[in-house]
Design a protein around this motif. Sequence first.
Motif, PDB file in Angstrom:
ATOM      1  N   GLY A  35       0.819  -1.208   0.000  1.00  0.00           N
ATOM      2  CA  GLY A  35       0.000   0.000   0.000  1.00  0.00           C
ATOM      3  C   GLY A  35       0.850   1.254   0.000  1.00  0.00           C
ATOM      4  N   TRP A  36       0.235   2.320  -0.424  1.00  0.00           N
ATOM      5  CA  TRP A  36       0.830   3.652  -0.341  1.00  0.00           C
ATOM      6  C   TRP A  36      -0.008   4.494   0.624  1.00  0.00           C
ATOM      7  CZ3 TRP A  36       5.409   5.171  -2.243  1.00  0.00           C
ATOM      8  CH2 TRP A  36       5.989   4.410  -3.257  1.00  0.00           C
ATOM      9  N   PHE A  37       0.695   5.218   1.466  1.00  0.00           N
ATOM     10  CA  PHE A  37       0.085   6.135   2.411  1.00  0.00           C
ATOM     11  C   PHE A  37       0.758   7.491   2.248  1.00  0.00           C
ATOM     12  CE2 PHE A  37      -2.328   3.281   5.288  1.00  0.00           C
ATOM     13  CZ  PHE A  37      -1.926   2.063   4.763  1.00  0.00           C
ATOM     14  N   ARG A  38       0.158   8.518   2.794  1.00  0.00           N
ATOM     15  CA  ARG A  38       0.783   9.838   2.762  1.00  0.00           C
ATOM     16  C   ARG A  38       0.471  10.599   4.043  1.00  0.00           C
ATOM     17  NH1 ARG A  38      -2.781  12.701  -2.089  1.00  0.00           N
ATOM     18  NH2 ARG A  38      -4.723  12.991  -0.885  1.00  0.00           N
ATOM     19  N   GLN A  39       1.367  11.515   4.355  1.00  0.00           N
ATOM     20  CA  GLN A  39       1.180  12.340   5.538  1.00  0.00           C
ATOM     21  C   GLN A  39       1.587  13.768   5.208  1.00  0.00           C
ATOM     22  OE1 GLN A  39       3.144  10.979   9.127  1.00  0.00           O
ATOM     23  NE2 GLN A  39       1.711  12.125  10.400  1.00  0.00           N
ATOM     24  N   ALA A  40       0.620  14.655   5.278  1.00  0.00           N
ATOM     25  CA  ALA A  40       0.873  16.079   5.065  1.00  0.00           C
ATOM     26  C   ALA A  40       1.186  16.731   6.407  1.00  0.00           C
ATOM     27  CB  ALA A  40      -0.347  16.731   4.424  1.00  0.00           C
ATOM     28  N   VAL A  48      -3.696   5.796   0.754  1.00  0.00           N
ATOM     29  CA  VAL A  48      -3.840   6.324  -0.602  1.00  0.00           C
ATOM     30  C   VAL A  48      -4.287   5.233  -1.568  1.00  0.00           C
ATOM     31  CG1 VAL A  48      -2.623   7.360  -2.566  1.00  0.00           C
ATOM     32  CG2 VAL A  48      -2.110   8.121  -0.230  1.00  0.00           C
ATOM     33  N   ALA A  49      -3.557   4.109  -1.567  1.00  0.00           N
ATOM     34  CA  ALA A  49      -3.871   3.035  -2.507  1.00  0.00           C
ATOM     35  C   ALA A  49      -3.273   1.730  -2.007  1.00  0.00           C
ATOM     36  CB  ALA A  49      -3.324   3.356  -3.904  1.00  0.00           C
ATOM     37  N   GLY A  50      -3.876   0.621  -2.427  1.00  0.00           N
ATOM     38  CA  GLY A  50      -3.369  -0.687  -2.051  1.00  0.00           C
ATOM     39  C   GLY A  50      -3.540  -1.666  -3.191  1.00  0.00           C
ATOM     40  N   ILE A  51      -2.716  -2.713  -3.177  1.00  0.00           N
ATOM     41  CA  ILE A  51      -2.771  -3.723  -4.224  1.00  0.00           C
ATOM     42  C   ILE A  51      -2.402  -5.073  -3.630  1.00  0.00           C
ATOM     43  CG2 ILE A  51      -0.376  -3.250  -4.944  1.00  0.00           C
ATOM     44  CD1 ILE A  51      -1.294  -3.854  -7.849  1.00  0.00           C
ATOM     45  N   THR A  52      -3.169  -6.088  -3.972  1.00  0.00           N
ATOM     46  CA  THR A  52      -2.867  -7.429  -3.484  1.00  0.00           C
ATOM     47  C   THR A  52      -1.663  -8.006  -4.210  1.00  0.00           C
ATOM     48  OG1 THR A  52      -4.462  -8.342  -5.062  1.00  0.00           O
ATOM     49  CG2 THR A  52      -5.241  -7.896  -2.824  1.00  0.00           C
ATOM     50  N   GLU A  89      -3.008  19.858  -2.988  1.00  0.00           N
ATOM     51  CA  GLU A  89      -3.381  19.097  -1.793  1.00  0.00           C
ATOM     52  C   GLU A  89      -2.816  17.685  -1.771  1.00  0.00           C
ATOM     53  OE1 GLU A  89      -5.413  20.773  -3.869  1.00  0.00           O
ATOM     54  OE2 GLU A  89      -7.335  19.709  -4.140  1.00  0.00           O
ATOM     55  N   ASP A  90      -2.154  17.267  -2.837  1.00  0.00           N
ATOM     56  CA  ASP A  90      -1.460  15.975  -2.841  1.00  0.00           C
ATOM     57  C   ASP A  90      -0.076  16.093  -2.203  1.00  0.00           C
ATOM     58  OD1 ASP A  90      -2.800  15.417  -6.111  1.00  0.00           O
ATOM     59  OD2 ASP A  90      -3.486  14.512  -4.236  1.00  0.00           O
ATOM     60  N   THR A  91       0.340  17.305  -1.875  1.00  0.00           N
ATOM     61  CA  THR A  91       1.644  17.512  -1.244  1.00  0.00           C
ATOM     62  C   THR A  91       1.701  16.783   0.092  1.00  0.00           C
ATOM     63  OG1 THR A  91       1.989  19.653  -2.311  1.00  0.00           O
ATOM     64  CG2 THR A  91       3.181  19.235  -0.255  1.00  0.00           C
ATOM     65  N   ALA A  92       2.712  15.931   0.249  1.00  0.00           N
ATOM     66  CA  ALA A  92       2.843  15.117   1.452  1.00  0.00           C
ATOM     67  C   ALA A  92       4.106  14.275   1.333  1.00  0.00           C
ATOM     68  CB  ALA A  92       1.632  14.210   1.636  1.00  0.00           C
ATOM     69  N   VAL A  93       4.451  13.642   2.445  1.00  0.00           N
ATOM     70  CA  VAL A  93       5.452  12.579   2.395  1.00  0.00           C
ATOM     71  C   VAL A  93       4.699  11.278   2.114  1.00  0.00           C
ATOM     72  CG1 VAL A  93       7.235  11.312   3.629  1.00  0.00           C
ATOM     73  CG2 VAL A  93       6.966  13.784   3.998  1.00  0.00           C
ATOM     74  N   TYR A  94       5.147  10.565   1.109  1.00  0.00           N
ATOM     75  CA  TYR A  94       4.490   9.328   0.704  1.00  0.00           C
ATOM     76  C   TYR A  94       5.295   8.128   1.202  1.00  0.00           C
ATOM     77  CZ  TYR A  94       1.124  11.766  -2.196  1.00  0.00           C
ATOM     78  OH  TYR A  94       0.092  12.555  -2.633  1.00  0.00           O
ATOM     79  N   TYR A  95       4.589   7.195   1.804  1.00  0.00           N
ATOM     80  CA  TYR A  95       5.199   5.997   2.368  1.00  0.00           C
ATOM     81  C   TYR A  95       4.594   4.750   1.732  1.00  0.00           C
ATOM     82  CZ  TYR A  95       6.390   9.193   6.214  1.00  0.00           C
ATOM     83  OH  TYR A  95       6.856  10.234   6.965  1.00  0.00           O
ATOM     84  N   CYS A  96       5.388   3.722   1.580  1.00  0.00           N
ATOM     85  CA  CYS A  96       4.811   2.441   1.203  1.00  0.00           C
ATOM     86  C   CYS A  96       4.838   1.520   2.417  1.00  0.00           C
ATOM     87  CB  CYS A  96       5.516   1.808   0.012  1.00  0.00           C
ATOM     88  SG  CYS A  96       7.219   1.326   0.297  1.00  0.00           S
TER      89      CYS A  96
END
Length: 120
Positions: A35-40, A48-52, A89-96
């Motif tokens: 998955g991808w997550f984000r934190q502003a 944000v998104a996930g995939i099996t 508004e997509d500005t953030a640190v993105y984490y997997c």
Amino acid sequence: QVLLVESGGGLVQAGGSLRLSCAASGRTRIRYTMGWFRQAPGKEREFVAGITWSGYSTDYSDSVKGRFTISRDNDKNTVYLQMDSLKPEDTAVYYCAADLDMKFVTPIGWGQGTQVTVSS
């Protein structure tokens, strides 16, 4: 333990695109959901998104649906996040993250994050 390393962040103008990558190493024989997550700044981390593992099932937050696409290449142990039509508004640190299912209740591993900044 699985080690995750994100890359591909940067500065882009609104309406532009970026592709993030997350490379996994360590216990990659386990068929993780990714998955991808984000934190502003000043906000909580959000999904944000996930995939099996198979790639057949994906999920997106409403805020990115139709603009972002998650994919993976299991031969390369890498998951991607294609981000199009970016907004400030997509500005953030993105984490997997890696977990055994799409709920991501207690992720097995987190990356160190990659900064995405979208200018207006």
